[in-house]
Write a protein that holds these residues in place. Structure first.
Motif, PDB file in Angstrom:
ATOM      1  N   UNK A 197       0.824  -1.153   0.140  1.00  0.00           N
ATOM      2  CA  UNK A 197      -0.018   0.042  -0.198  1.00  0.00           C
ATOM      3  C   UNK A 197       0.782   1.291   0.154  1.00  0.00           C
ATOM      4  N   UNK A 198       1.871   1.303   0.896  1.00  0.00           N
ATOM      5  CA  UNK A 198       2.983   2.511   0.749  1.00  0.00           C
ATOM      6  C   UNK A 198       3.586   2.690  -0.394  1.00  0.00           C
ATOM      7  N   UNK A 199       3.825   1.412  -1.235  1.00  0.00           N
ATOM      8  CA  UNK A 199       4.371   1.628  -2.873  1.00  0.00           C
ATOM      9  C   UNK A 199       3.367   2.304  -3.479  1.00  0.00           C
ATOM     10  N   UNK A 200       2.193   1.908  -3.482  1.00  0.00           N
ATOM     11  CA  UNK A 200       0.972   2.434  -4.191  1.00  0.00           C
ATOM     12  C   UNK A 200       0.994   3.865  -3.937  1.00  0.00           C
ATOM     13  N   UNK A 201       1.102   4.351  -2.566  1.00  0.00           N
ATOM     14  CA  UNK A 201       0.956   5.784  -2.194  1.00  0.00           C
ATOM     15  C   UNK A 201       2.145   6.477  -2.965  1.00  0.00           C
ATOM     16  N   UNK A 213      -6.246  10.001  -4.520  1.00  0.00           N
ATOM     17  CA  UNK A 213      -6.060   8.071  -4.242  1.00  0.00           C
ATOM     18  C   UNK A 213      -5.108   8.036  -3.088  1.00  0.00           C
ATOM     19  N   UNK A 214      -3.729   8.640  -3.094  1.00  0.00           N
ATOM     20  CA  UNK A 214      -2.959   8.458  -2.024  1.00  0.00           C
ATOM     21  C   UNK A 214      -3.568   8.638  -0.825  1.00  0.00           C
ATOM     22  N   UNK A 215      -4.508   9.697  -0.648  1.00  0.00           N
ATOM     23  CA  UNK A 215      -4.881  10.091   0.684  1.00  0.00           C
ATOM     24  C   UNK A 215      -5.998   9.089   1.136  1.00  0.00           C
ATOM     25  N   UNK A 216      -6.646   8.557   0.270  1.00  0.00           N
ATOM     26  CA  UNK A 216      -7.571   7.491   0.582  1.00  0.00           C
ATOM     27  C   UNK A 216      -7.020   6.252   1.091  1.00  0.00           C
ATOM     28  N   UNK A 217      -5.904   5.827   0.390  1.00  0.00           N
ATOM     29  CA  UNK A 217      -5.183   4.684   0.645  1.00  0.00           C
ATOM     30  C   UNK A 217      -4.710   4.915   2.194  1.00  0.00           C
ATOM     31  N   UNK A 218      -4.051   6.024   2.364  1.00  0.00           N
ATOM     32  CA  UNK A 218      -3.391   6.130   3.837  1.00  0.00           C
ATOM     33  C   UNK A 218      -4.549   6.307   4.757  1.00  0.00           C
ATOM     34  N   UNK A 219      -5.762   6.854   4.661  1.00  0.00           N
ATOM     35  CA  UNK A 219      -6.564   6.882   5.644  1.00  0.00           C
ATOM     36  C   UNK A 219      -6.983   5.377   6.042  1.00  0.00           C
ATOM     37  N   UNK A 220      -7.324   4.588   4.932  1.00  0.00           N
ATOM     38  CA  UNK A 220      -7.676   3.164   5.399  1.00  0.00           C
ATOM     39  C   UNK A 220      -6.622   2.441   6.095  1.00  0.00           C
TER      40      UNK A 220
END
Length: 271
Positions: A197-201, A213-220
């Motif tokens: 997930x961090x690599x996706x961010x 998109x990055x903010x959504x992944x991080x909040x999850x």
């Protein structure tokens, strides 16, 4: 004819030299000519250039087959052994570690990263190499390898391969495939998944320019999936909100990071 490709076969002569001076990368038809020049060329300045182009070509054109992985590793290893002082040799070692990880040889991948650390301690690829090494070790030490099949580690290293070959969207999709595979197995909190997930961010914040998109992944992640990577995720949330132009949310995220992780090395940057 194309450089290094004529009716008589590979030609490590003037045409190849001309192409190398222009820094023209090889094609499927000309790679043999470049490889010949890397061993029998007459210009000592161009020989390592030819070797690097061949190593790049083998690396970028590998498919999911042992033969392709071996060709890539052999070409990259040759670059390292023959031209240790070349400007691209540290990158060759890093790319070799990714290829070895893709092939499933974690021990050899870690050895390549250790060699990168020992021989090129100032390499710009060292941080990424350490992340890959940590992932491989973490997978074994946490018992993750017993709940996630080898294909998941293969997918992660394949995502890194896409990153290094300039295909960030492909990398993101491979990571999504990894996460979906793990979810189907009922595994959602393994360290490898947080790294994915961090690599996706990282991809969203840099080449893809998709801060929402990055903010959504991080909040999850911060709601329960970040695990040992919570501090990094908290800091990156501030970065993502800043990239979105959401200044109030960015300040709030940075303050939350500083409050929760006061001893983290990124506190100065957050302030």
């Amino acid at each position: 004819s194309e450089p290094g490709h004529s009716k008589g076969g590979p030609n490590p002569g003037a045409e190849v030299e001309s192409a190398l001076r222009q820094r023209l990368p090889p094609t499927e038809h000309t790679a043999a000519g470049y490889e010949s020049y890397s061993h029998r060329g007459t210009d000592p300045d161009l020989v390592p250039v030819a070797a690097w182009f061949v190593a790049q070509f083998r690396y970028e054109h590998q498919d999911d087959s042992p033969d392709a992985w071996k060709r890539a590793v052999d070409a990259l290893r040759g670059m390292v052994d023959r031209f240790p002082e070349a400007a691209t040799t540290d990158e060759a070692l890093y790319r070799m570690s990714i290829t070895l990880a893709r092939s499933g040889d974690s021990a050899a991948a870690e050895a390549a990263i250790k060699e990168l650390e020992d021989r090129y301690p100032r390499s710009r690829h060292l941080e990424s190499g350490h992340e890959l090494s940590d992932l491989l070790r973490e997978s074994e030490s946490t018992g993750e390898a017993s709940v996630l099949p080898p294909v998941t580690r293969h997918l992660y290293s394949t995502a890194l391969w896409h990153v290094t070959t300039g295909k960030p969207e492909d990398a993101f999709l491979v990571l999504e495939k990894l996460l979906n595979r793990a979810k189907a197995l009922g595994v959602e909190d393994a360290p490898l998944l947080a790294r994915a997930r961090l690599l996706q961010v990282r991809l969203c914040l840099e080449p893809l320019q998709q801060a929402d998109r990055a903010a959504s992944i991080l909040r999850a992640m911060l709601e329960g999936e970040a695990g040992p990577h919570a501090s990094r995720a908290a800091f990156l949330l501030g970065e993502a909100e800043k990239a979105r132009g959401r200044w109030t949310e960015a300040v709030e995220a940075y303050r939350g990071f500083i409050r929760t992780h006061p001893k983290d090395a990124r506190v100065d940057r957050a302030q």
